[in-house]
Design a protein around this motif. Structure first.
Motif, PDB file in Angstrom:
ATOM      1  N   VAL A  36       0.831  -1.213   0.000  1.00 33.41           N
ATOM      2  CA  VAL A  36       0.000   0.000   0.000  1.00 33.41           C
ATOM      3  C   VAL A  36       0.865   1.262   0.000  1.00 33.41           C
ATOM      4  O   VAL A  36       1.761   1.422   0.833  1.00 33.41           O
ATOM      5  N   THR A  37       0.575   2.145  -0.933  1.00 38.92           N
ATOM      6  CA  THR A  37       1.261   3.440  -1.018  1.00 38.92           C
ATOM      7  C   THR A  37       0.233   4.560  -0.993  1.00 38.92           C
ATOM      8  O   THR A  37      -0.899   4.408  -1.447  1.00 38.92           O
ATOM      9  N   LYS A  38       0.664   5.701  -0.430  1.00 36.83           N
ATOM     10  CA  LYS A  38      -0.198   6.877  -0.369  1.00 36.83           C
ATOM     11  C   LYS A  38       0.668   8.121  -0.332  1.00 36.83           C
ATOM     12  O   LYS A  38       1.611   8.211   0.464  1.00 36.83           O
ATOM     13  N   SER A  39       0.354   9.078  -1.200  1.00 34.24           N
ATOM     14  CA  SER A  39       1.078  10.350  -1.238  1.00 34.24           C
ATOM     15  C   SER A  39       0.086  11.503  -1.250  1.00 34.24           C
ATOM     16  O   SER A  39      -1.048  11.371  -1.716  1.00 34.24           O
ATOM     17  N   TYR A  40       0.549  12.626  -0.711  1.00 30.70           N
ATOM     18  CA  TYR A  40      -0.171  13.887  -0.832  1.00 30.70           C
ATOM     19  C   TYR A  40       0.743  14.825  -1.607  1.00 30.70           C
ATOM     20  O   TYR A  40       1.703  15.356  -1.059  1.00 30.70           O
ATOM     21  N   GLY A  41       0.460  14.982  -2.889  1.00 32.33           N
ATOM     22  CA  GLY A  41       1.352  15.773  -3.717  1.00 32.33           C
ATOM     23  C   GLY A  41       2.716  15.101  -3.809  1.00 32.33           C
ATOM     24  O   GLY A  41       2.829  13.919  -4.146  1.00 32.33           O
ATOM     25  N   ASP A  42       3.762  15.841  -3.478  1.00 31.67           N
ATOM     26  CA  ASP A  42       5.126  15.300  -3.529  1.00 31.67           C
ATOM     27  C   ASP A  42       5.520  14.571  -2.241  1.00 31.67           C
ATOM     28  O   ASP A  42       6.629  14.028  -2.159  1.00 31.67           O
ATOM     29  N   HIS A  43       4.610  14.580  -1.251  1.00 28.80           N
ATOM     30  CA  HIS A  43       4.941  13.979   0.044  1.00 28.80           C
ATOM     31  C   HIS A  43       4.390  12.559   0.114  1.00 28.80           C
ATOM     32  O   HIS A  43       3.174  12.354   0.114  1.00 28.80           O
ATOM     33  N   THR A  44       5.284  11.582   0.165  1.00 25.52           N
ATOM     34  CA  THR A  44       4.880  10.186   0.275  1.00 25.52           C
ATOM     35  C   THR A  44       4.714   9.827   1.749  1.00 25.52           C
ATOM     36  O   THR A  44       5.654   9.958   2.532  1.00 25.52           O
ATOM     37  N   VAL A  45       3.513   9.376   2.112  1.00 22.84           N
ATOM     38  CA  VAL A  45       3.196   9.055   3.506  1.00 22.84           C
ATOM     39  C   VAL A  45       3.344   7.566   3.778  1.00 22.84           C
ATOM     40  O   VAL A  45       3.879   7.164   4.818  1.00 22.84           O
ATOM     41  N   LEU A  46       2.874   6.741   2.863  1.00 23.69           N
ATOM     42  CA  LEU A  46       2.978   5.287   3.017  1.00 23.69           C
ATOM     43  C   LEU A  46       3.766   4.727   1.842  1.00 23.69           C
ATOM     44  O   LEU A  46       3.451   5.006   0.681  1.00 23.69           O
TER      45      LEU A  46
END
Length: 248
Positions: free
Chosen positions: A10-20
């Protein structure tokens, strides 16, 4: 037996910021897992992805073998299976505790108003709030409001309970009120995935603890292993800081 919750890459990003970053995690039925780590490490985002409050960018999330990520997911059905309790209680201030509790099961057609009220009173009794059914949120302590929020979520009969920093807004003396309720749910077999900054809470309630760092699960294991003999230096550094803050 297949895991009740499974996260695969599982991957998750907000714009250029990768959270997961490629989270892999399996949660067995009746297991209680605490997610710990510094603020911003992705703990709450992970829970919100499991509940469908956030969409993921890559990978898959499955609940009881059914993929619940991606387009076309029945979010109402998902949230009947996967309940979530938040740090801020989210009780409607203009409704009594009983009215808050019965709103969702009645609106979703889970049961009639009469049945919902009967079940709600039983659940409020379980969390020690039967005598506050007619009270409004601002007439209760933070601990009581959080117990009411847990009762409201449990009234939907979820198979999985997600708890997001549910003790962070409470005064220290009220944390034990909520811990006792969560402990009771754990002993009854409820599957739980929770995030917390309270290490004593995580040690007490968890069967497994996962330390998140840099968007991934850096280390996981039984509470005694993670808190007393962590393998990773990053874990040791984090626990040293929270110990200095009085949370371990």
């Amino acid at each position: 037996m297949s895991p009740l919750i499974e996260l695969r890459g599982v991957t998750k990003s907000y714009g250029d910021h990768t959270v997961l970053r490629g989270i892999d995690l399996e949660v067995a039925a009746h297991e209680v897992i605490s997610l710990i780590g510094a603020s911003g490490c992705g703990k709450s985002t992970l829970l919100r992805c499991v509940n469908g409050l956030e969409t993921i960018d890559g990978g898959e999330i499955a609940v009881d073998g059914d993929v619940v990520s991606g387009p076309g997911v029945d979010l109402v059905r998902l949230r009947r299976q996967v309940g979530m309790v938040f740090q801020s209680y989210n009780l409607f201030p203009h409704m009594t505790v009983l009215q808050n509790a019965v709103l969702a099961p009645v609106k979703t057609g889970l049961c009639s108003k009469e049945e919902a009220e009967e079940r709600a009173m039983a659940m409020l009794g379980r969390v020690g709030l039967a005598d506050r059914a007619g009270s409004y949120p601002d007439q209760m302590s933070g601990g009581q409001q959080q117990r009411a929020a847990i009762a409201r979520t449990m009234l939907m009969s979820p198979r999985i309970l997600l708890l997001d920093e549910i003790t962070s807004a409470l005064d220290p003396e009220l944390v034990i009120e909520v811990l006792n309720i969560v402990q009771d749910l754990a002993e009854s077999g409820m599957t739980m995935l929770l995030t917390t900054h309270e290490m004593g809470f995580a040690r007490e309630i968890s069967g497994r603890v996962c330390f998140l760092h840099g968007g991934g699960i850096l280390e996981q294991g039984p509470p005694a292993q993670i808190f007393d003999d962590p393998a990773e230096q990053r874990t040791r550094d984090f626990l040293r800081k929270v110990s200095l803050a009085g949370r371990l």
